[in-house]
Structures are given as structure tokens and as C-alpha cells.
Motif scaffolding. Structure first.
Motif, short mmCIF file in Angstrom:
data_model
loop_
_atom_site.label_atom_id
_atom_site.label_comp_id
_atom_site.label_asym_id
_atom_site.label_seq_id
_atom_site.Cartn_x
_atom_site.Cartn_y
_atom_site.Cartn_z
N ARG A 263 -95.09 -23.70 -19.62
CA ARG A 263 -94.05 -22.70 -19.92
C ARG A 263 -92.71 -23.14 -19.34
O ARG A 263 -91.67 -23.04 -20.01
CB ARG A 263 -94.44 -21.33 -19.35
N ILE A 264 -92.71 -23.64 -18.12
CA ILE A 264 -91.48 -24.10 -17.49
C ILE A 264 -90.88 -25.26 -18.28
O ILE A 264 -89.68 -25.30 -18.55
CB ILE A 264 -91.75 -24.51 -16.03
N TYR B 164 -92.77 -26.65 -8.76
CA TYR B 164 -92.83 -28.00 -9.33
C TYR B 164 -91.50 -28.73 -9.22
O TYR B 164 -90.44 -28.13 -9.26
CB TYR B 164 -93.21 -27.93 -10.82
N GLY C 178 -89.63 -23.48 -9.70
CA GLY C 178 -90.79 -22.83 -9.08
C GLY C 178 -91.45 -23.76 -8.09
O GLY C 178 -90.80 -24.33 -7.22
N ARG D 36 -100.88 -24.06 -17.13
CA ARG D 36 -100.14 -23.31 -18.16
C ARG D 36 -98.75 -22.91 -17.70
O ARG D 36 -97.81 -22.93 -18.49
CB ARG D 36 -100.92 -22.06 -18.55
N ASP D 37 -98.62 -22.52 -16.44
CA ASP D 37 -97.28 -22.11 -15.98
C ASP D 37 -96.31 -23.29 -16.00
O ASP D 37 -95.13 -23.11 -16.29
CB ASP D 37 -97.34 -21.45 -14.60
#
Length: 65
Positions: free
Chosen positions: A55-56, A9, A7, A51-52
Motif C-alpha cells: 500500500r505504501i 520502512y 512508517g 500488504r502494508d
């Protein structure tokens, strides 16, 4: 050293790096964000990771790290 882009990151880690087991996180633009401890999924140095990103990292830990 390992490096994965997920994504918005970039996640980097070094084999044999100092404990606790952690990753270094950058924005896709290359800007450094911070470090995340993999056992607790908490940020280091008073950094609160999004938070995303957590999750990753959980998904990566299940299958790749």
C-alpha cells in the motif's frame, strides 16, 4: 539514489539500476527485508512483501516515484 522513510520502512532505489524497475526495502531499524518490482508490486527472490508495504509503495508510485 533515492531514499524515503515511510512508517516502519525505508525504501531505496538507484537511477539506472538493472531491470526490472524495483526498490530495496529495509526495516526502520536498518535490517534488509528484500526487493519489490514496481510494475507488478511483487517481491523478488521468493520474498513476499507485507500488504502494508505494498500500500505504501502504491501511494509513493502515484506521487513520488
Amino acid at each position: 539514489m533515492g531514499r524515503k522513510r515511510r512508517g516502519k520502512y525505508i525504501v531505496e532505489w538507484w537511477l539506472g539500476d538493472h531491470p526490472p524497475r524495483h526498490v530495496h526495502v529495509f526495516k526502520s531499524s536498518g535490517e534488509y527485508m528484500g526487493r519489490v518490482i514496481l510494475d507488478t508490486m511483487r517481491g523478488m527472490d521468493q520474498w513476499d512483501p507485507p500488504r502494508d508495504l505494498i500500500r505504501i509503495l502504491r501511494d509513493m508510485k502515484k506521487g513520488e516515484l
